[in-house]
Write a protein that holds these residues in place. Structure first.
Motif, mmCIF file in Angstrom:
data_model
loop_
_atom_site.group_PDB
_atom_site.id
_atom_site.type_symbol
_atom_site.label_atom_id
_atom_site.label_comp_id
_atom_site.label_asym_id
_atom_site.label_seq_id
_atom_site.Cartn_x
_atom_site.Cartn_y
_atom_site.Cartn_z
ATOM 1 N N UNK B 92 0.835 -1.208 0.000
ATOM 2 C CA UNK B 92 0.000 0.000 0.000
ATOM 3 C C UNK B 92 0.865 1.252 0.000
ATOM 4 N N UNK B 93 2.020 1.194 0.688
ATOM 5 C CA UNK B 93 2.911 2.348 0.772
ATOM 6 C C UNK B 93 3.605 2.662 -0.546
ATOM 7 N N UNK B 94 3.499 1.765 -1.516
ATOM 8 C CA UNK B 94 4.143 1.994 -2.803
ATOM 9 C C UNK B 94 3.159 2.371 -3.905
ATOM 10 N N UNK B 95 1.896 2.547 -3.545
ATOM 11 C CA UNK B 95 0.891 2.886 -4.567
ATOM 12 C C UNK B 95 0.962 4.383 -4.874
ATOM 13 N N UNK B 96 0.969 4.742 -6.140
ATOM 14 C CA UNK B 96 0.852 6.146 -6.569
ATOM 15 C C UNK B 96 1.827 7.062 -5.864
ATOM 16 N N UNK B 97 1.294 8.134 -5.271
ATOM 17 C CA UNK B 97 2.106 9.098 -4.537
ATOM 18 C C UNK B 97 1.371 9.418 -3.230
ATOM 19 N N UNK B 117 -2.699 -2.247 -11.380
ATOM 20 C CA UNK B 117 -2.881 -1.875 -9.972
ATOM 21 C C UNK B 117 -2.163 -2.883 -9.080
ATOM 22 N N UNK B 118 -1.793 -2.440 -7.874
ATOM 23 C CA UNK B 118 -1.032 -3.306 -6.969
ATOM 24 C C UNK B 118 -1.920 -4.269 -6.174
ATOM 25 N N UNK B 179 3.918 5.455 -11.756
ATOM 26 C CA UNK B 179 4.151 4.578 -10.599
ATOM 27 C C UNK B 179 3.283 3.329 -10.616
ATOM 28 N N UNK B 180 2.476 3.153 -11.659
ATOM 29 C CA UNK B 180 1.760 1.887 -11.811
ATOM 30 C C UNK B 180 2.790 0.797 -12.101
ATOM 31 N N UNK B 181 2.436 -0.449 -11.766
ATOM 32 C CA UNK B 181 3.376 -1.549 -11.943
ATOM 33 C C UNK B 181 3.522 -1.906 -13.423
ATOM 34 N N UNK B 182 4.765 -1.918 -13.907
ATOM 35 C CA UNK B 182 5.008 -2.510 -15.226
ATOM 36 C C UNK B 182 5.063 -4.020 -15.051
#
Lengths: 160, 264
Positions: B92-97, B117-118, B179-182
């Protein structure tokens, strides 16, 4: 039309809005608080960041009606008596702005960061600016300003 | 935006009643940009932000229950969660900004099922259960394709129940701009065995049985050396080819395994 009542910079406000009105448009167009900027209008640049109930949000990506009952702080609310907030002062001191367009969002983001992490590392500051874009690419001095403000704020006597 | 009626129900029952003919508004981090571009035209927005019963994190023995309207920032900073299931707090801490995390919700993310999405990786990778206004849906059955889920029209997610894994970690290669996951890979050792879930690489989150088998034999990054998923059907865009994404999936899986293994 809908009625929305909220607190903006400590002042109670009631406004009539179309439900489609964005929070940033309520602030800028109806309340004439033009310190908050619209940059990209697509939730990416962070120029429109304000605090809603103490949390930084992109005011271009929230409806005004969703702020019902909320406490909103804009850049104008940081210096109510005309004296610069320590983060504002640090931006001036460190040349943390060039064209100035991203500055209100940068400062609101920095204030939120320092409220949660009074002693951030440089890496934490950079990571926290993930959602704020400076098109002059002046990040170096923005980061320096935030670190300097952190020091300044820690030296201040606690308000309460 | 096209015109819409805005309602803010005060109970879940009212929300579900009003939701049938409308569109739920959770954190709005995807929906509001979509409306601004006039890519959707819901007649009614049902705002879920006044429903405290949909918010909050509860650890019940071996299950973590996260309310649908819990913000990413609250999941990221939950001390209770950092003890019970740190993988969720990290993800959750790595989603978006930071600003997106202050508004975006777990229920919104899962219901939207963005291919990059994560959270879908957590729901599938940890074998979670999605608890809705009507029923309980197993994570394995929830995600049905790009931007589509098993949710029926008007069905509302109340919370998501995650079984606490023995150990788990998530590693993602974020798109440098969005910042979305590739490619994002969640690896978990659960009571039901090893699970590997991949987001960002394909049109919808998926598991990788070959990786799971290899990690069951030996839970170490080297167990995945030389293994690669087929690139057929993986996403292609200006940021990466299907072949690049296939390679990223192995690397991210190995990083997740290393991180999970270090947790003991």
């Amino acid at each position: 039309m809908a009625t929305v009542s909220l607190e903006v910079n400590g002042r109670a406000v009631t406004a009539e809005v179309d439900p489609r009105t964005l929070l940033v448009d309520l602030l800028r167009k109806q309340l004439r608080l033009t310190g908050t900027h619209v940059g990209c209008d697509t939730s990416q640049c962070g120029a429109c960041v304000v605090h809603v109930d103490g949390r930084s949000v992109k005011s271009c990506t929230m409806l005004a009606v969703q702020a019902e009952g909320a406490r909103v702080t804009t850049i104008e609310g940081l210096a109510p008596d005309g004296r610069l907030h320590p983060v504002q002062a640090a931006f001036r001191e460190c040349h943390g702005l060039q064209c100035g367009y991203c500055t209100p969002g940068m400062i609101m983001t920095a204030v939120a960061l320092l409220q949660e992490h009074p002693e951030p590392t440089e890496a934490q500051v950079r990571e926290h600016l993930e959602g704020n874009i400076c098109r002059c690419t002046g990040y170096q001095n923005i980061v320096r300003a935030i670190l300097s403000a952190a020091q300044e704020l820690r030296a201040l006597p606690k308000a309460s | 935006m096209y015109e819409f009626e805005y309602v803010r129900p005060q109970t879940v029952a009212t929300a579900v009643e009003q939701g049938g003919a409308g569109q739920y508004l959770a954190g709005g981090m995807t929906l509001l940009p979509t409306l601004k571009l006039r890519l959707a035209q819901p007649g009614r927005l049902v705002d879920l932000n006044a429903l405290p019963e949909l918010q909050g994190i509860r650890v019940d023995g071996n299950v973590v229950r996260i309310g649908a309207m819990t913000r990413h920032a609250d999941v990221a900073r939950s001390a209770e969660l950092r003890r019970a299931a740190p993988v969720l707090a990290e993800l959750a801490g790595g989603i978006g900004d930071p600003h997106v995390r202050n508004r975006g919700t777990i229920g919104g993310s899962v219901a939207n099922n963005d291919p990059a999405a994560d959270y879908p990786a957590a729901v599938l990778g940890l074998g979670a259960t999605v608890v809705t206004s009507a029923r309980e849906i197993a994570g394995d059955d929830f995600f049905t394709g790009m931007f589509s889920t098993a949710l029926a029209a008007g069905e509302l997610i109340r919370r998501i129940d995650f079984p606490v894994p023995k150990r788990a970690a998530y590693a993602k290669f974020p798109n440098p701009a969005s910042r979305y996951a590739m490619a994002g890979v969640l690896v978990a050792e659960t009571a039901g065995g090893i699970r590997v879930a991949v987001t960002g690489a394909g049109p919808c989150v998926f598991r990788v049985p070959e990786f799971e088998a290899a990690l069951t034999r030996r839970f170490a990054p080297e167990a995945l050396d030389g293994l690669e998923i087929p690139s057929d059907g993986l996403n292609q865009d200006l940021h990466g080819s299907p072949e690049y994404r296939a390679a990223l999936v192995t690397v991210m899986a190995q990083r997740a395994v290393a991180h999970a293994a270090a947790r003991g």
